[in-house]
Design a protein around this motif. Sequence first.
Motif, PDB file in Angstrom:
ATOM      1  N   GLN A   1     -28.385 -30.278  37.088  1.00 12.91           N
ATOM      2  CA  GLN A   1     -28.277 -31.700  36.751  1.00 12.91           C
ATOM      3  C   GLN A   1     -29.383 -32.525  37.393  1.00 12.91           C
ATOM      4  O   GLN A   1     -29.785 -33.566  36.850  1.00 12.91           O
ATOM      5  N   GLN A   2     -29.865 -32.090  38.511  1.00 14.08           N
ATOM      6  CA  GLN A   2     -30.893 -32.838  39.219  1.00 14.08           C
ATOM      7  C   GLN A   2     -32.300 -32.535  38.719  1.00 14.08           C
ATOM      8  O   GLN A   2     -33.276 -33.110  39.195  1.00 14.08           O
ATOM      9  N   SER A   3     -32.398 -31.619  37.749  1.00 14.24           N
ATOM     10  CA  SER A   3     -33.702 -31.213  37.232  1.00 14.24           C
ATOM     11  C   SER A   3     -33.933 -31.819  35.852  1.00 14.24           C
ATOM     12  O   SER A   3     -33.146 -31.580  34.923  1.00 14.24           O
ATOM     13  N   TRP A   4     -35.000 -32.611  35.717  1.00 20.03           N
ATOM     14  CA  TRP A   4     -35.321 -33.197  34.416  1.00 20.03           C
ATOM     15  C   TRP A   4     -35.591 -32.112  33.382  1.00 20.03           C
ATOM     16  O   TRP A   4     -35.188 -32.222  32.215  1.00 20.03           O
ATOM     17  N   PHE A   5     -36.271 -31.060  33.804  1.00 21.41           N
ATOM     18  CA  PHE A   5     -36.600 -29.971  32.876  1.00 21.41           C
ATOM     19  C   PHE A   5     -35.322 -29.352  32.309  1.00 21.41           C
ATOM     20  O   PHE A   5     -35.185 -29.176  31.087  1.00 21.41           O
ATOM     21  N   HIS A   6     -34.375 -29.037  33.194  1.00 23.17           N
ATOM     22  CA  HIS A   6     -33.149 -28.399  32.725  1.00 23.17           C
ATOM     23  C   HIS A   6     -32.282 -29.376  31.923  1.00 23.17           C
ATOM     24  O   HIS A   6     -31.604 -28.965  30.981  1.00 23.17           O
ATOM     25  N   ALA A   7     -32.300 -30.661  32.308  1.00 24.20           N
ATOM     26  CA  ALA A   7     -31.519 -31.651  31.557  1.00 24.20           C
ATOM     27  C   ALA A   7     -32.056 -31.791  30.134  1.00 24.20           C
ATOM     28  O   ALA A   7     -31.287 -31.832  29.157  1.00 24.20           O
ATOM     29  N   LEU A   8     -33.376 -31.871  29.994  1.00 16.65           N
ATOM     30  CA  LEU A   8     -33.977 -31.992  28.665  1.00 16.65           C
ATOM     31  C   LEU A   8     -33.765 -30.716  27.854  1.00 16.65           C
ATOM     32  O   LEU A   8     -33.527 -30.767  26.639  1.00 16.65           O
ATOM     33  N   THR A   9     -33.832 -29.561  28.535  1.00 17.06           N
ATOM     34  CA  THR A   9     -33.579 -28.293  27.843  1.00 17.06           C
ATOM     35  C   THR A   9     -32.150 -28.241  27.322  1.00 17.06           C
ATOM     36  O   THR A   9     -31.896 -27.814  26.191  1.00 17.06           O
ATOM     37  N   ALA A  10     -31.194 -28.710  28.142  1.00 16.89           N
ATOM     38  CA  ALA A  10     -29.793 -28.731  27.720  1.00 16.89           C
ATOM     39  C   ALA A  10     -29.594 -29.638  26.511  1.00 16.89           C
ATOM     40  O   ALA A  10     -28.851 -29.308  25.580  1.00 16.89           O
ATOM     41  N   CYS A  11     -30.280 -30.790  26.507  1.00 13.47           N
ATOM     42  CA  CYS A  11     -30.186 -31.712  25.364  1.00 13.47           C
ATOM     43  C   CYS A  11     -30.731 -31.055  24.103  1.00 13.47           C
ATOM     44  O   CYS A  11     -30.151 -31.177  23.021  1.00 13.47           O
ATOM     45  N   ALA A  12     -31.869 -30.362  24.249  1.00 15.13           N
ATOM     46  CA  ALA A  12     -32.470 -29.694  23.094  1.00 15.13           C
ATOM     47  C   ALA A  12     -31.558 -28.602  22.555  1.00 15.13           C
ATOM     48  O   ALA A  12     -31.387 -28.452  21.346  1.00 15.13           O
TER      49      ALA A  12
END
Length: 329
Positions: A89-100
């Motif tokens: 949750q604290q990672s922008w990369f992982h958050a954007l990947t989850a959205c994608a």
Amino acid sequence: MTVSASYYDGKTSRRYLVTLTISGGVAQVRGEVERDCPIAGLHVSERLNRAARKVSFPDGAYLEIIDGAAFSALLRGIGQRDSLVVRLQQSWFHALTACAVLVAVVVLSYLYLLPLAAQGITAMLPVSVDRQVGQDTLDFLDTRVLSPSQLDAHRARAITARFRALTTPLPDAPDYEIVFRKSRIGPNAFALPSGQIVVTDEIVQLLDDDDALMGVLAHELGHVHRRHLMRRLIQSSAIAAMATALFGDVSAVLANIPTVLLDLKYSRDIEREADDYAIAMFKANGLPRQKLALVFEKLGEMDKDGPAARYLSSHPANEERIAHILGSR
């Protein structure tokens, strides 16, 4: 290491200023309140940006951490790490990947999973459901956009008789009824789940070709035989039900079923199935497929804002589709 915090007893709103230290696996609270508790009995809230961390005791009391940086260092010092979920949750990369991934799952479910589910549900529904939905829809249309046909009765009977004399390409052909109506929506033909194929006076006059008209009827019979309309209705209702469950009164879905039926757009695959059905029916009866293609050629020649616009909106005519009709073996 000592961390500044506010202590609340969970019973009143009174705030107590305290410090927190950890020694030998025990959390020690000192200051205006003093108490000890094994760290195994504490619950620490997840780390969120700019949000105070909360440490809850088994009896409902809790600490609000004032110095977040010191508290994080304290947790690291005793070997405590954020969970994998929190770190992600604290990672922008992982958050954007989850959205994608979420968007991809939604799109793929809409394109593939929902149609398969609708097909399965339709297969389980008794035909009596189709008949009731179709009859209610025709009653609705007769009060809004359709009126009694002005086509010569002899002409209407001849069209019906000729089509009924044709051999259907698949066994177990459904019961159907050809219904003629005058329409405010111009040249049109559509099938209802009940097996009623509505043909407007305007499309009969526009085509002025009985072979081409047989193509229209064969295409619509394909929709009836494959129960396409119920499949599309289930898909659209599922989406509408989810939306209204989140944002409004779900009863609106049921009240608007007739309108949904009128405005449904068939998918490319469903239209191809109905076209293939009509092609097979023409072949079985020795009819020229050029007449089937003529339907879409004539409608395609008309201005998109003209009287054929509504038919084209749910039966898209294009060069690829005509080529498929003429090129099929």
